[in-house]
Design a protein around this motif. Sequence first.
Motif, mmCIF file in Angstrom:
data_model
loop_
_atom_site.group_PDB
_atom_site.id
_atom_site.type_symbol
_atom_site.label_atom_id
_atom_site.label_comp_id
_atom_site.label_asym_id
_atom_site.label_seq_id
_atom_site.Cartn_x
_atom_site.Cartn_y
_atom_site.Cartn_z
ATOM 1 N N ASN A 161 0.803 -1.224 0.000
ATOM 2 C CA ASN A 161 0.000 0.000 0.000
ATOM 3 C C ASN A 161 0.838 1.278 0.000
ATOM 4 N N GLU A 162 2.063 1.188 -0.473
ATOM 5 C CA GLU A 162 2.899 2.385 -0.548
ATOM 6 C C GLU A 162 2.475 3.243 -1.742
ATOM 7 N N PRO A 163 2.310 4.556 -1.569
ATOM 8 C CA PRO A 163 1.911 5.407 -2.697
ATOM 9 C C PRO A 163 2.950 5.386 -3.814
ATOM 10 N N ALA A 164 2.492 5.294 -5.055
ATOM 11 C CA ALA A 164 3.396 5.282 -6.208
ATOM 12 C C ALA A 164 3.637 6.713 -6.673
ATOM 13 N N LYS A 165 4.298 7.491 -5.834
ATOM 14 C CA LYS A 165 4.633 8.872 -6.172
ATOM 15 C C LYS A 165 5.886 9.273 -5.402
ATOM 16 N N PRO A 166 6.602 10.292 -5.884
ATOM 17 C CA PRO A 166 7.843 10.694 -5.214
ATOM 18 C C PRO A 166 7.600 11.192 -3.796
ATOM 19 N N VAL A 167 8.590 10.968 -2.941
ATOM 20 C CA VAL A 167 8.540 11.487 -1.578
ATOM 21 C C VAL A 167 9.106 12.899 -1.520
ATOM 22 N N TRP A 168 9.492 13.444 -2.660
ATOM 23 C CA TRP A 168 10.050 14.788 -2.751
ATOM 24 C C TRP A 168 9.224 15.604 -3.746
ATOM 25 N N ASN A 169 9.300 16.907 -3.636
ATOM 26 C CA ASN A 169 8.558 17.790 -4.529
ATOM 27 C C ASN A 169 9.433 18.169 -5.718
ATOM 28 N N GLY A 170 8.854 18.118 -6.903
ATOM 29 C CA GLY A 170 9.608 18.468 -8.092
ATOM 30 C C GLY A 170 9.124 17.660 -9.286
ATOM 31 N N ASP A 171 9.694 17.951 -10.441
ATOM 32 C CA ASP A 171 9.342 17.281 -11.683
ATOM 33 C C ASP A 171 10.227 16.053 -11.858
ATOM 34 N N PRO A 172 9.677 14.834 -11.761
ATOM 35 C CA PRO A 172 10.507 13.630 -11.893
ATOM 36 C C PRO A 172 11.199 13.520 -13.245
ATOM 37 N N MET A 173 10.644 14.179 -14.269
ATOM 38 C CA MET A 173 11.241 14.120 -15.595
ATOM 39 C C MET A 173 12.394 15.109 -15.769
ATOM 40 N N ASN A 174 12.491 16.086 -14.869
ATOM 41 C CA ASN A 174 13.596 17.048 -14.958
ATOM 42 C C ASN A 174 14.605 16.814 -13.840
ATOM 43 N N LEU A 175 14.712 15.568 -13.444
ATOM 44 C CA LEU A 175 15.667 15.168 -12.421
ATOM 45 C C LEU A 175 17.014 14.856 -13.073
ATOM 46 N N PHE A 176 18.101 15.234 -12.400
ATOM 47 C CA PHE A 176 19.442 14.865 -12.824
ATOM 48 C C PHE A 176 20.020 13.831 -11.857
ATOM 49 N N VAL A 177 20.597 12.789 -12.418
ATOM 50 C CA VAL A 177 21.367 11.831 -11.635
ATOM 51 C C VAL A 177 22.841 12.161 -11.852
ATOM 52 N N VAL A 178 23.528 12.542 -10.787
ATOM 53 C CA VAL A 178 24.922 12.977 -10.873
ATOM 54 C C VAL A 178 25.817 11.927 -10.210
ATOM 55 N N VAL A 179 26.720 11.350 -10.991
ATOM 56 C CA VAL A 179 27.655 10.352 -10.474
ATOM 57 C C VAL A 179 28.918 11.068 -10.005
ATOM 58 N N GLU A 180 29.200 10.972 -8.705
ATOM 59 C CA GLU A 180 30.394 11.586 -8.133
ATOM 60 C C GLU A 180 31.445 10.493 -7.925
ATOM 61 N N GLY A 181 32.418 10.446 -8.838
ATOM 62 C CA GLY A 181 33.428 9.395 -8.788
ATOM 63 C C GLY A 181 34.458 9.585 -7.715
#
Length: 509
Positions: free
Chosen positions: A109-129
């Motif tokens: 029963n977990e909601p299928a939505k982000p736990v944060w506010n913002g546009d999920p499609m304009n998210l950046f994933v940044v890899v810090e090596g």
Amino acid sequence: MGMDIASAQTIDAKALYQQHCAGCHGEQRTGAMGPALLPESLERLRPSELLKVIAHGRPTTQMQGFAQQLSADEIDALATYIRTPVLPAPRWTEADIRASHRLNAQPDNEPAKPVWNGDPMNLFVVVEGGDHHVSLLDGDTFEVITRFASRFALHGGPKFTPDSRYVFFGSRDGWITKYDLWRLRVVAEVRAGLNMRNVAVSGDGKWVMAANYLPHSVVLFDADLNLKKSYVAATLDGKQTSRVSAVYDAAPRQSFVVALKDIPELWEISYNPEAEPIYDGLVHDYRMGESIAKPGFLGIRRTPLEEPLDDFFFDQSYRHVLGATRPKTGDGEATAQVVNLDVRRKIADLPIAGMPHLGSGITFAWNGSTVLASPNLKNGAIDVVDMKTWRLVKTIPTPGPGFFIRSHENTRYAWTDSMMSPTARDTLTIIDKMTLQPVATVKEPGKTLTHVEFTKDGRYALASVWEMDGALIVYDANTFKEVKRLPMRKPVGKYNVWNKITRSEGTSH
């Protein structure tokens, strides 16, 4: 490593490894709690950096330093030892893959939505090596949503599911991690091999495929990283095996395309249940039932080549693969070729000198046609090729050899680095896509400035200051002025969810 020869003869590096390292890195150096310590896994780590890690440890990890326990010569000996091949070569079987699998079930029963506010499609994933972490960045506010530890040495770029919820990371030592971008947690992990090049996710989000250097294999998983099938990267007769250069998803074809580094073949593996049967070898007329076919679904459809491909790029139709072949000798020249996946043969040679890095190329409309722009690892230039005639349109000079070029449908400009140059690695060159002329540069004096990615709307360009005390710099894509700077630990790459899912013409796929 600068080690004294007499000292080297008296130091038992293997014994030192078993005493101090095997508990975390495995008796065969294949990894356990710590990453694998194999030549293939360490090839991009400078000798000086390796000595530093052994002596002083790695911050924010369980890797302790040994400077107080071991002499400088002993540390040198250890560093030399872990850069030598393990003999006999370690194995990684299907049983090992299955045993490594971990799945964290989603709460009921977990909601299928982000736990944060913002546009999920304009998210950046940044890899810090620098310290092996990943930051999630809001592409509208440029604020960090969260930061979490990753596996050692992520490689090949993260891949997203089409609903934007999940991302898959691949590490050099073979781990695949599925992460929930909405709920901010690891969902599943599996170790596909001992040294892995990259992973690909199918266009429907149901399949994940891994390309391995060690062992010589391609491995297929479902979306929860359960093993479904393992393919030995071998010739049809099984007499020769190969490292796997790369695997990418060709979503319009409902297939994965695989390049082999040591065998002149290109593979296409369809995940379409209705895929046509496969006929290996010569058949006079397959419609007459003259040969026994293999199933097309998840089967290997082979295209013979003149030379193996090191990496490759698709045109926007996904009918053509544009691949580069590395030179056989240190002073040789690379070659580039066009392979038609429908007729299954090479149809053209690309007129690009030096060492084209086609895997980081982009396409865009120009003068009534579509062109490919590719950086060059050897020459200070961007090569622009007409994708109708496969002829060179122009060679655009840059301050030095570069690794990446990026753009966006909503901007007139393409940005490229010169990170392979000892004198111009601090410079990004901005090229007008209409005139094919450099129009501006931005610099970060004395640093390495590289890997641009655009926001969803193309208004901003984000670049990496590729240093341990580095940063992510946000530029206005029209004025080229700095808008914001976020401190980061060697941000090796950043990936916008929308641009990747929609297969933007301005980014690699």
